[in-house]
Design an enzyme around this catalytic site. Structure first.
Site, PDB file in Angstrom:
ATOM      1  N   ASP A 129       0.885   5.180   1.906  1.00 48.08           N
ATOM      2  CA  ASP A 129       0.240   5.844   3.046  1.00 48.08           C
ATOM      3  C   ASP A 129      -0.530   7.059   2.535  1.00 48.08           C
ATOM      4  O   ASP A 129       0.000   7.826   1.730  1.00 48.08           O
ATOM      5  CB  ASP A 129       1.286   6.267   4.084  1.00 48.08           C
ATOM      6  CG  ASP A 129       1.913   5.060   4.772  1.00 48.08           C
ATOM      7  OD1 ASP A 129       1.280   3.986   4.779  1.00 48.08           O
ATOM      8  OD2 ASP A 129       3.033   5.196   5.296  1.00 48.08           O
TER       9      ASP A 129
ATOM     10  N   HIS B 117       4.745   0.227  -0.126  1.00 50.79           N
ATOM     11  CA  HIS B 117       5.576  -0.573   0.770  1.00 50.79           C
ATOM     12  C   HIS B 117       4.728  -1.667   1.404  1.00 50.79           C
ATOM     13  O   HIS B 117       3.499  -1.662   1.286  1.00 50.79           O
ATOM     14  CB  HIS B 117       6.238   0.323   1.835  1.00 50.79           C
ATOM     15  CG  HIS B 117       5.277   1.183   2.591  1.00 50.79           C
ATOM     16  ND1 HIS B 117       4.664   2.305   2.046  1.00 50.79           N
ATOM     17  CD2 HIS B 117       4.792   1.081   3.854  1.00 50.79           C
ATOM     18  CE1 HIS B 117       3.863   2.842   2.940  1.00 50.79           C
ATOM     19  NE2 HIS B 117       3.918   2.121   4.050  1.00 50.79           N
TER      20      HIS B 117
ATOM     21  N   HIS C  43       0.845  -1.204   0.000  1.00 53.44           N
ATOM     22  CA  HIS C  43       0.000   0.000   0.000  1.00 53.44           C
ATOM     23  C   HIS C  43       0.874   1.245   0.000  1.00 53.44           C
ATOM     24  O   HIS C  43       2.073   1.171   0.241  1.00 53.44           O
ATOM     25  CB  HIS C  43      -0.904   0.031   1.247  1.00 53.44           C
ATOM     26  CG  HIS C  43      -0.138   0.197   2.537  1.00 53.44           C
ATOM     27  ND1 HIS C  43       0.612  -0.834   3.088  1.00 53.44           N
ATOM     28  CD2 HIS C  43       0.029   1.258   3.355  1.00 53.44           C
ATOM     29  CE1 HIS C  43       1.186  -0.408   4.198  1.00 53.44           C
ATOM     30  NE2 HIS C  43       0.863   0.867   4.387  1.00 53.44           N
TER      31      HIS C  43
ATOM     32  N   ARG D 244       8.415  -8.709  15.575  1.00 55.22           N
ATOM     33  CA  ARG D 244       8.809  -7.397  15.049  1.00 55.22           C
ATOM     34  C   ARG D 244       7.834  -6.368  15.603  1.00 55.22           C
ATOM     35  O   ARG D 244       6.622  -6.606  15.636  1.00 55.22           O
ATOM     36  CB  ARG D 244       8.777  -7.401  13.518  1.00 55.22           C
ATOM     37  CG  ARG D 244       9.064  -6.055  12.918  1.00 55.22           C
ATOM     38  CD  ARG D 244       9.418  -6.135  11.431  1.00 55.22           C
ATOM     39  NE  ARG D 244       9.748  -4.817  10.936  1.00 55.22           N
ATOM     40  CZ  ARG D 244       8.883  -4.026  10.311  1.00 55.22           C
ATOM     41  NH1 ARG D 244       7.668  -4.436  10.058  1.00 55.22           N
ATOM     42  NH2 ARG D 244       9.260  -2.814   9.933  1.00 55.22           N
TER      43      ARG D 244
END
Ligand code: GA4
Length: 315
Positions: free
Chosen positions: A191, A246, A189, A258
């Site tokens: 941002d 990204h 996607h 993570r």
């Protein structure tokens, strides 16, 4: 690295490791501004070092985030579901997108929905620092582009700015996967906002797209911030900057979680997004004027991977 996604198991993509621009914020201002503009034009993405955000403020936010995600599910659910603000697990947005993560989405200009005072205190110090850092970067961008210094940054400084903080936790993936394969944690996607500042622990996962399924892994660096351009800044620069697509991979290291802390700098809802005349020059404007509220409602009505800025293009 080899990637086969659950939704697309037959498709194998080769992931390149590439030198991503690293910008040292302690350098000479005019040079830093030039390098930032170059990175935003070429990649829409860069790593920022010597950023000045105190380590103890980052650590406090990271510790609080881990502590939050460590709680039993009913305790996490107590903040309400991410609709759009609150706790979410595996569902992203309201359109059926899935991911291998859990997260907390917080508004930065409202009371924090997590009630413990040490969590609230960590959020308030962290947001204060990253907002200031985002404004500094936007002021350097304005300098590099030759527009008035606060042209972009004043939008984030306003009390009614719609900026967000997202805490993403990618737990170790437990279902059987072939050795060396990994799965999507948060799908591809861009941002929607102006500028994103992401910071993660030492576990890899973030990848940026260079177009045409050409993905680049971003080596994790807990001392750096990853900065990426959002759709609104692409529109405000008349397409000169790239709102980089990204994604985040899950289970990149066995048994390791993570954690990413992501600040999305956004304008106030009623602000009209336009490009300064200096950046249009002889070129025609690419996008029609729109308010952030209008852009946001379009965003939330569509899927994660949608190229939503295309909808605002002048035909
Ligand atoms: C992507 C960027 C931010 O994480 C976010 C996401 C939002 C959400 O998770 O609620 C969205 C997504 C993001 C864009 C399309 C819509 C809305 C999920 C989704 C499917 C908080 C944002 O602002 O837009």
């Amino acid at each position: 690295m080899v990637v086969a996604t659950e939704s697309n198991p037959g498709r194998i993509e080769k992931i390149r490791e590439l030198e991503i621009p690293v910008i040292d914020l302690s350098g000479k201002k005019s040079e830093v501004a030039r390098l930032i503009v170059k990175a935003c034009e070429e990649y829409g993405f860069f790593k920022l070092i010597n950023h000045g955000v105190p380590h103890h403020i980052i650590k406090k936010m990271e510790d609080e985030a881990f502590e939050f995600f460590d709680q039993p599910l009913p305790d996490k659910m107590r903040v309400g579901s991410a609709n759009p603000f609150g706790y979410g697990s595996k569902n992203i947005g309201l359109g059926g997108d899935k991911g291998e993560l859990e997260y907390l989405l917080l508004q930065t200009n409202q009371d924090c929905i997590v009630s413990t005072s040490k969590f609230r205190c960590a959020v308030s110090s962290y947001v204060g620092c990253v907002r200031e850092l985002a404004c500094k970067i936007l002021e350097l961008i304005a300098r590099g582009l030759g527009v008035p210094p606060s042209f972009f940054s004043h939008l984030l400084r306003r009390l009614d700015s719609d900026s967000l903080l997202r805490l993403n936790h990618y737990p170790p993936v437990t279902y059987p996967l072939q050795r060396g394969h990994t799965t999507i944690g948060f799908g591809e996607h861009s941002d929607p906002q102006i500028l994103t500042l992401l910071r993660s622990n030492g576990v890899p996962g973030l990848q940026i797209s260079l177009g045409n399924s050409n993905w680049v892994s971003v080596a994790p660096d807990p001392h750096a911030f990853c900065v990426n351009i959002g759709d609104v800044l692409q529109a405000m620069t008349n397409g000169r900057f790239i709102s980089v697509r990204h994604r985040a991979m899950a289970n990149t290291l066995p048994d390791q979680s993570r954690l990413s802390l992501v600040f999305f700098g956004a304008p106030p809802p009623e602000v009209v997004i336009t490009c300064p005349p200096q950046l249009i020059k002889k070129n025609e404007p690419l996008y029609r004027a729109f308010t952030w509220a209008e852009y946001k409602s379009h965003t939330y009505a569509h899927r994660l991977g949608e190229t939503r800025l295309d909808h605002f293009k002048i035909a």
